[in-house]
Design a protein around this motif. Structure first.
Motif, PDB file in Angstrom:
ATOM      1  N   GLU A 221     -10.811  -6.246   9.410  1.00 31.88           N
ATOM      2  CA  GLU A 221      -9.953  -5.131   9.021  1.00 31.88           C
ATOM      3  C   GLU A 221      -9.652  -4.245  10.236  1.00 31.88           C
ATOM      4  OE1 GLU A 221      -8.505  -5.079   6.265  1.00 31.88           O
ATOM      5  OE2 GLU A 221      -7.868  -3.006   5.878  1.00 31.88           O
TER       6      GLU A 221
ATOM      7  N   TYR B   6       2.982  -4.795   4.154  1.00 30.70           N
ATOM      8  CA  TYR B   6       3.771  -5.700   5.001  1.00 30.70           C
ATOM      9  C   TYR B   6       5.063  -6.152   4.333  1.00 30.70           C
ATOM     10  CZ  TYR B   6      -0.359  -5.578   7.924  1.00 30.70           C
ATOM     11  OH  TYR B   6      -1.395  -5.142   8.711  1.00 30.70           O
TER      12      TYR B   6
ATOM     13  N   LEU C  94      -9.448  -5.269  13.330  1.00 28.36           N
ATOM     14  CA  LEU C  94      -8.449  -5.999  14.119  1.00 28.36           C
ATOM     15  C   LEU C  94      -7.051  -5.847  13.516  1.00 28.36           C
ATOM     16  CD1 LEU C  94      -9.952  -9.466  15.132  1.00 28.36           C
ATOM     17  CD2 LEU C  94      -9.269  -7.587  16.626  1.00 28.36           C
ATOM     18  N   ARG C  95      -7.001  -5.915  12.191  1.00 32.61           N
ATOM     19  CA  ARG C  95      -5.698  -5.798  11.528  1.00 32.61           C
ATOM     20  C   ARG C  95      -5.031  -4.462  11.886  1.00 32.61           C
ATOM     21  NH1 ARG C  95      -3.296  -3.830   6.796  1.00 32.61           N
ATOM     22  NH2 ARG C  95      -5.182  -2.891   5.952  1.00 32.61           N
TER      23      ARG C  95
ATOM     24  N   ASP D 246      -8.392   1.921 -10.574  1.00 33.09           N
ATOM     25  CA  ASP D 246      -8.354   3.087  -9.682  1.00 33.09           C
ATOM     26  C   ASP D 246      -7.335   2.902  -8.560  1.00 33.09           C
ATOM     27  OD1 ASP D 246     -10.252   4.430 -11.074  1.00 33.09           O
ATOM     28  OD2 ASP D 246     -11.910   3.987  -9.709  1.00 33.09           O
TER      29      ASP D 246
ATOM     30  N   TRP E 137     -12.537   8.803  -5.029  1.00 31.12           N
ATOM     31  CA  TRP E 137     -11.517   9.246  -4.080  1.00 31.12           C
ATOM     32  C   TRP E 137     -10.105   8.871  -4.503  1.00 31.12           C
ATOM     33  CZ3 TRP E 137      -8.759   5.534  -1.234  1.00 31.12           C
ATOM     34  CH2 TRP E 137      -9.257   4.231  -1.282  1.00 31.12           C
ATOM     35  N   GLN E 138      -9.957   7.728  -5.178  1.00 29.45           N
ATOM     36  CA  GLN E 138      -8.610   7.346  -5.596  1.00 29.45           C
ATOM     37  C   GLN E 138      -8.081   8.298  -6.662  1.00 29.45           C
ATOM     38  OE1 GLN E 138     -10.879   4.150  -5.971  1.00 29.45           O
ATOM     39  NE2 GLN E 138      -9.558   2.595  -5.045  1.00 29.45           N
ATOM     40  N   GLN E 139      -8.950   8.617  -7.620  1.00 27.66           N
ATOM     41  CA  GLN E 139      -8.567   9.556  -8.667  1.00 27.66           C
ATOM     42  C   GLN E 139      -8.271  10.928  -8.067  1.00 27.66           C
ATOM     43  OE1 GLN E 139      -8.033   8.898 -11.772  1.00 27.66           O
ATOM     44  NE2 GLN E 139      -9.451   7.358 -12.555  1.00 27.66           N
TER      45      GLN E 139
ATOM     46  N   CYS F 150      -2.681 -10.438  12.649  1.00 32.90           N
ATOM     47  CA  CYS F 150      -2.829 -10.152  14.084  1.00 32.90           C
ATOM     48  C   CYS F 150      -2.019 -11.148  14.910  1.00 32.90           C
ATOM     49  CB  CYS F 150      -4.295 -10.219  14.499  1.00 32.90           C
ATOM     50  SG  CYS F 150      -5.326  -8.978  13.703  1.00 32.90           S
TER      51      CYS F 150
ATOM     52  N   GLU G 102      -6.374   6.329   7.482  1.00 31.92           N
ATOM     53  CA  GLU G 102      -5.134   5.670   7.890  1.00 31.92           C
ATOM     54  C   GLU G 102      -3.944   6.192   7.094  1.00 31.92           C
ATOM     55  OE1 GLU G 102      -4.670   1.628   6.685  1.00 31.92           O
ATOM     56  OE2 GLU G 102      -2.656   1.514   7.562  1.00 31.92           O
ATOM     57  N   GLN G 103      -4.075   6.158   5.765  1.00 32.77           N
ATOM     58  CA  GLN G 103      -2.888   6.381   4.934  1.00 32.77           C
ATOM     59  C   GLN G 103      -2.631   7.839   4.572  1.00 32.77           C
ATOM     60  OE1 GLN G 103      -2.701   3.557   1.668  1.00 32.77           O
ATOM     61  NE2 GLN G 103      -3.797   2.030   2.884  1.00 32.77           N
ATOM     62  N   TYR G 104      -3.666   8.663   4.578  1.00 35.84           N
ATOM     63  CA  TYR G 104      -3.447  10.053   4.154  1.00 35.84           C
ATOM     64  C   TYR G 104      -3.604  11.041   5.290  1.00 35.84           C
ATOM     65  CZ  TYR G 104      -3.377   7.997  -0.462  1.00 35.84           C
ATOM     66  OH  TYR G 104      -3.040   7.241  -1.552  1.00 35.84           O
TER      67      TYR G 104
ATOM     68  N   ALA H  43       1.546 -10.335  14.807  1.00 35.43           N
ATOM     69  CA  ALA H  43       1.847  -9.217  15.705  1.00 35.43           C
ATOM     70  C   ALA H  43       1.970  -9.723  17.143  1.00 35.43           C
ATOM     71  CB  ALA H  43       0.748  -8.155  15.602  1.00 35.43           C
TER      72      ALA H  43
ATOM     73  N   CYS I 183      -4.855  11.023  -6.787  1.00 37.99           N
ATOM     74  CA  CYS I 183      -3.877  11.136  -7.879  1.00 37.99           C
ATOM     75  C   CYS I 183      -3.721  12.596  -8.304  1.00 37.99           C
ATOM     76  CB  CYS I 183      -4.308  10.290  -9.074  1.00 37.99           C
ATOM     77  SG  CYS I 183      -4.386   8.527  -8.734  1.00 37.99           S
TER      78      CYS I 183
ATOM     79  N   VAL J 236      -9.223   3.716   4.712  1.00 40.53           N
ATOM     80  CA  VAL J 236      -7.956   3.818   3.977  1.00 40.53           C
ATOM     81  C   VAL J 236      -7.506   5.278   3.928  1.00 40.53           C
ATOM     82  CG1 VAL J 236      -6.863   3.588   1.706  1.00 40.53           C
ATOM     83  CG2 VAL J 236      -8.342   1.756   2.584  1.00 40.53           C
TER      84      VAL J 236
ATOM     85  N   GLN K 293      -6.125 -11.271   7.466  1.00 43.26           N
ATOM     86  CA  GLN K 293      -6.066 -10.211   8.480  1.00 43.26           C
ATOM     87  C   GLN K 293      -5.827 -10.805   9.865  1.00 43.26           C
ATOM     88  OE1 GLN K 293      -9.438  -9.687   6.488  1.00 43.26           O
ATOM     89  NE2 GLN K 293      -9.376  -7.471   6.161  1.00 43.26           N
TER      90      GLN K 293
ATOM     91  N   ARG L 172      -3.887   4.891  -7.714  1.00 44.13           N
ATOM     92  CA  ARG L 172      -3.635   5.512  -6.405  1.00 44.13           C
ATOM     93  C   ARG L 172      -2.234   5.155  -5.897  1.00 44.13           C
ATOM     94  NH1 ARG L 172      -4.058   4.505  -0.868  1.00 44.13           N
ATOM     95  NH2 ARG L 172      -4.712   2.339  -1.058  1.00 44.13           N
TER      96      ARG L 172
ATOM     97  N   TYR M 272      -3.821  -4.224  15.539  1.00 43.25           N
ATOM     98  CA  TYR M 272      -2.531  -4.876  15.771  1.00 43.25           C
ATOM     99  C   TYR M 272      -1.405  -4.191  15.008  1.00 43.25           C
ATOM    100  CZ  TYR M 272      -4.467  -8.608  18.583  1.00 43.25           C
ATOM    101  OH  TYR M 272      -5.056  -9.308  19.607  1.00 43.25           O
ATOM    102  N   LYS M 273      -1.727  -3.674  13.806  1.00 40.74           N
ATOM    103  CA  LYS M 273      -0.687  -3.011  13.009  1.00 40.74           C
ATOM    104  C   LYS M 273      -0.129  -1.809  13.771  1.00 40.74           C
ATOM    105  CE  LYS M 273       0.089  -0.980   8.417  1.00 40.74           C
ATOM    106  NZ  LYS M 273      -0.575  -0.352   7.263  1.00 40.74           N
TER     107      LYS M 273
ATOM    108  N   TYR N 229       0.623   6.881  -7.859  1.00 40.63           N
ATOM    109  CA  TYR N 229       0.865   8.272  -7.454  1.00 40.63           C
ATOM    110  C   TYR N 229       1.350   8.356  -6.023  1.00 40.63           C
ATOM    111  CZ  TYR N 229      -0.856  10.257 -11.776  1.00 40.63           C
ATOM    112  OH  TYR N 229      -0.986  10.620 -13.094  1.00 40.63           O
TER     113      TYR N 229
ATOM    114  N   ALA O 152      -1.722  14.454  -5.865  1.00 43.69           N
ATOM    115  CA  ALA O 152      -0.298  14.165  -6.046  1.00 43.69           C
ATOM    116  C   ALA O 152       0.266  14.997  -7.194  1.00 43.69           C
ATOM    117  CB  ALA O 152      -0.099  12.672  -6.312  1.00 43.69           C
ATOM    118  N   GLN O 153      -0.485  15.093  -8.283  1.00 41.20           N
ATOM    119  CA  GLN O 153      -0.057  15.907  -9.421  1.00 41.20           C
ATOM    120  C   GLN O 153       0.129  17.365  -8.990  1.00 41.20           C
ATOM    121  OE1 GLN O 153       0.726  14.976 -12.431  1.00 41.20           O
ATOM    122  NE2 GLN O 153      -0.696  13.463 -13.283  1.00 41.20           N
TER     123      GLN O 153
END
Lengths: 474, 474
Positions: free
Chosen positions: B232, A213, B234-235, A231, B169-171, A174, B211-213, A177, B174, B208, A170, A235, B238-239, A238, B177-178
């Motif tokens: 994480e 990345y 920090l990542r 799991d 949460w991952q399931q 940074c 950020e992603q959903y 970046a 899915c 996660v 991680q 994820r 910068y991301k 999907y 998505a279905q």
């Protein structure tokens, strides 16, 4: 002392007198050094004169000091007196022309932390010191800490390398970046780090790198499958609409993991049974050997070869009362043995003196490693059920259940009450004599093996908190 | 038996004879049920006649059975005989018009797994059974397993709910998505689940989701800071180029965590010292009480109030030899106590009978919880160093180091050798008598407290494998 004597209130005369007296008490060159440390040349010369030192010895040095700028002069004196922290402090005030000298002193004396405090963090000097510090930490094989220092002083390229080397992925991102890496460069950095993480079985981290990345979703999913992160793999499948991977990789991976787990459990079970059987044999042998000795009515005689090594280690405290002279030798040896045992495990070789300890250890390890499968197995069972592999799930659940059950049932045999407390208690009846109790003690020693690690004498606990079984498979 | 008698080779005559004989041996209605179970009406009637049953009792039932389609007939007989698995099997062959009856039988007898095997997974029947199974598992408070079953039979809405409820949460994603959730719907699902995960202190998972959903990068970063996931956080900073958060939140969070850790360590240290002091007092008191008893030369008399409870629990095995009659009562009581102790911890109240055990437990817990900070603290130290908070980092490293050191130094006092082995060994000298050994035993009992959990008598081990300290702070 000198400081007080040279204070204006005391006056020169009393200082001289005090000095004479002091010279009777204190080593001359020590006093000279102390006076030098006050940076007061009058005092230094006075001490030097009274000390009957050869002026050729000290005058050139003092004269060269006198010509110096004050901070540099103080620095030179501090350095001469090996007061490196003070020296560093004075040298830092001598301006940029002396910075190379400063840096060399920092490196020579490893005064990096002190040096960093002497410059504001946005200066060239701070950066140069930080850079040197980072290099030093790298040399000391502390790449992560080197990375932190490089990052702090803006040496991002070096920080990136250090973070990559230490697996701090991680932090490495940074730095990338900060360095405004292009997407391509970032992707190749991510791939490189992912490879290293996989070697350390950190599949989840590796998958984040490939997904986010390198944008290689398929490879990310395959890594998750390799790491049995079912799991998370689902994820991503999907999330990126890659349902084709369910058939091509997900299900085959599930079934492979299923086979591997069954195989592992079978091996563990067989090994456990073999070790348990052998442990009972070894105990029987020791008891027989002990009984033989007791029949000879010589409970204090040197013990039989079979477990002489054993007893010399265990019974240190209890031999102390008999052989007080050799106590230190014994305890030195026993602690040496302890260290040796900690380095490598006891030998499982048949007939080796600590075979029973080695067996206990192996049995405990087998129980622990089986017990620790629960979480993993539950996760695998869920995957199997989700994809209609009920029979396989049932088989695996039953296999783990049976293995754990048979191990648990063996606990009282392997870690019998004797092992911890000895059977001596039962011997303390109204008819017991000193001899009968002694005999019981001797016997107890033959049952309880020589163990430095007291935990080995206690049955390992199975984790009852984790609900690993799927009720729907029962 | 009946099957053999009705085989063609045996013939009717010998079957009749065998039957007569059997009726002498076996309960009539049992034999009737067995014959019914062969679905052979000739045999049933023969048994019924010989058994002198009232035909009004059995003929209407047999006649109604005879009129049925064969599978339904077999099902009815199986059900009558409470052979529900066979009944289910036969009923599944009776066509869709009997499916409601089938489903009711499945629910009544909870034969979900068996029922699922009777239909291919792409049929309506399979889905209906799965749906009922999922509902049943939900009722049993097994939402995750309900989710798996719902997902398997395509009930994605219900599966989604079940997975949300179980924190899978991952399931859940899915399933979303279905169900082709819109981005908005997905975002609100993600936010909802993230909230629940934070309550369970699963900040990384929650981040996660955000950020992603939900694409809420700032909130994701703040959650990571709340969870002390510095690397994480920090990542992501910068991301997403949110370096402003370094000043607004990252640094303040670091310093807050620093304060909290110092406070926690201070509390742990103070509590540890208090408990340790008290333990030594309690031991002294017990020894005094024991000495008093020994002076009276009545080592077998009922023990003083201070530790009567204690001994009645510990010394089960050793009292067994004296009071064999009450052994079962004692062991029943001791196992009851054990269960009670497992449910709630021993009382730390001064003067409570198991106060020494409670103190041992509290001391062990304090050591464990301090030792387990190492990883967290290292991560925090790195963050502090990265942002130039060297002084704070140094302070924290020193605080943890000192706390661990003082705990480690106390181990031999708290978990003294006496505790595990008792001082009896030292008493086995050439001048020892049965009485002196007995006395030593009694004393030993007063030092080693009443412990069901043998592990409590062994000093907890500090984790030496984790290199938590930063060398650059030393």
């Amino acid at each position: 002392m000198i400081t007080e004597n040279t204070s204006p209130a005391a006056g020169t005369v009393s200082a001289e007198e005090a000095l004479k007296y002091l010279l009777l008490l204190v080593d001359v060159s020590e006093l000279y050094n102390h006076s030098l440390g006050t940076y007061d040349f009058d005092l230094v010369i006075m001490v030097a004169e009274k000390s009957k030192k050869d002026p050729k010895e000290y005058l050139p040095f003092l004269n060269s000091l006198k010509k110096m700028e004050e901070n540099y002069q103080h620095y030179s004196i501090d350095k001469h007196l090996k007061r490196y922290q003070k020296a560093l402090h004075h040298l830092s005030k001598c301006g940029p022309e002396h910075f190379t000298e400063f840096l060399n002193l920092v490196k020579d004396q490893k005064l990096y932390n002190e040096a960093l405090k002497l410059y504001p963090s946005d200066t060239q000097e701070y950066k140069a010191v930080g850079d040197a510090y980072g290099e030093y930490l790298n040399q000391k094989h502390l790449p992560e800490q080197a990375g932190l220092i490089f990052a702090r002083c803006g040496a991002f390229e070096k920080a990136l390398d250090a973070f990559v080397n230490s697996g701090s992925w991680q932090q490495a991102l940074c730095m990338a970046a900060q360095l405004r890496h292009t997407e391509d460069k970032l992707a190749s950095l991510a791939r490189g780090m992912a490879g290293k993480l996989v070697e350390q079985r950190k599949h989840m981290d590796a998958a984040v790198l490939l997904e986010q990345y390198a944008k290689d979703y398929e490879e990310a999913i395959l890594l998750l499958l390799e790491g049995a992160a079912w799991d998370e793999a689902l994820r991503l499948i999907y999330k990126y609409g890659r349902l084709d991977i369910l058939e091509t990789n997900f299900k085959p991976s599930l079934l492979e993991a299923h086979r591997n787990h069954l195989l592992f459990l079978e091996t563990q079970k067989a090994m456990f049974c073999r070790h348990k059987k052998r442990l009972l044999v070894v105990r029987e042998l020791k008891e027989q050997a002990r009984d033989g000795l007791l029949d000879d009515e010589a409970p204090n005689c040197p013990e039989s070869d079979l477990f002489s090594e054993t007893s010399s280690v265990v019974t240190t405290s209890d031999m102390g009362s008999k052989y007080t002279h050799s106590n230190s030798r014994i305890s030195a040896r026993s602690s040496k043995n302890r260290r040796k045992a900690e380095r490598k495990k006891h030998s499982l070789k048949e007939g080796s003196p600590l075979e029973d300890v080695a067996l206990l250890e192996a049995l405990r390890d087998a129980i622990r490693s089986t017990d620790s499968l629960k979480g993993e197995v539950r996760s695998l069972l869920k995957g199997l059920v989700l994809f209609d592999y009920d029979a396989q799930a049932q088989e695996l659940q039953q296999a783990l259940e049976e293995t754990l059950h048979s191990m648990e049932c063996s606990l009282p045999v392997i870690w019998s009450a004797d092992l911890q407390h000895g059977p001596a208690n039962q011997v303390l009846g109204p008819n017991s004599t000193a001899n009968s109790i002694m005999a019981a003690y001797q016997q107890r020693r033959s049952v309880a093996p020589a163990v430095q690690d007291a935990e080995l004498l206690i049955a390992p606990k199975l984790n009852k908190n984790i609900q690993w079984k799927l009720n729907l498979l029962q």
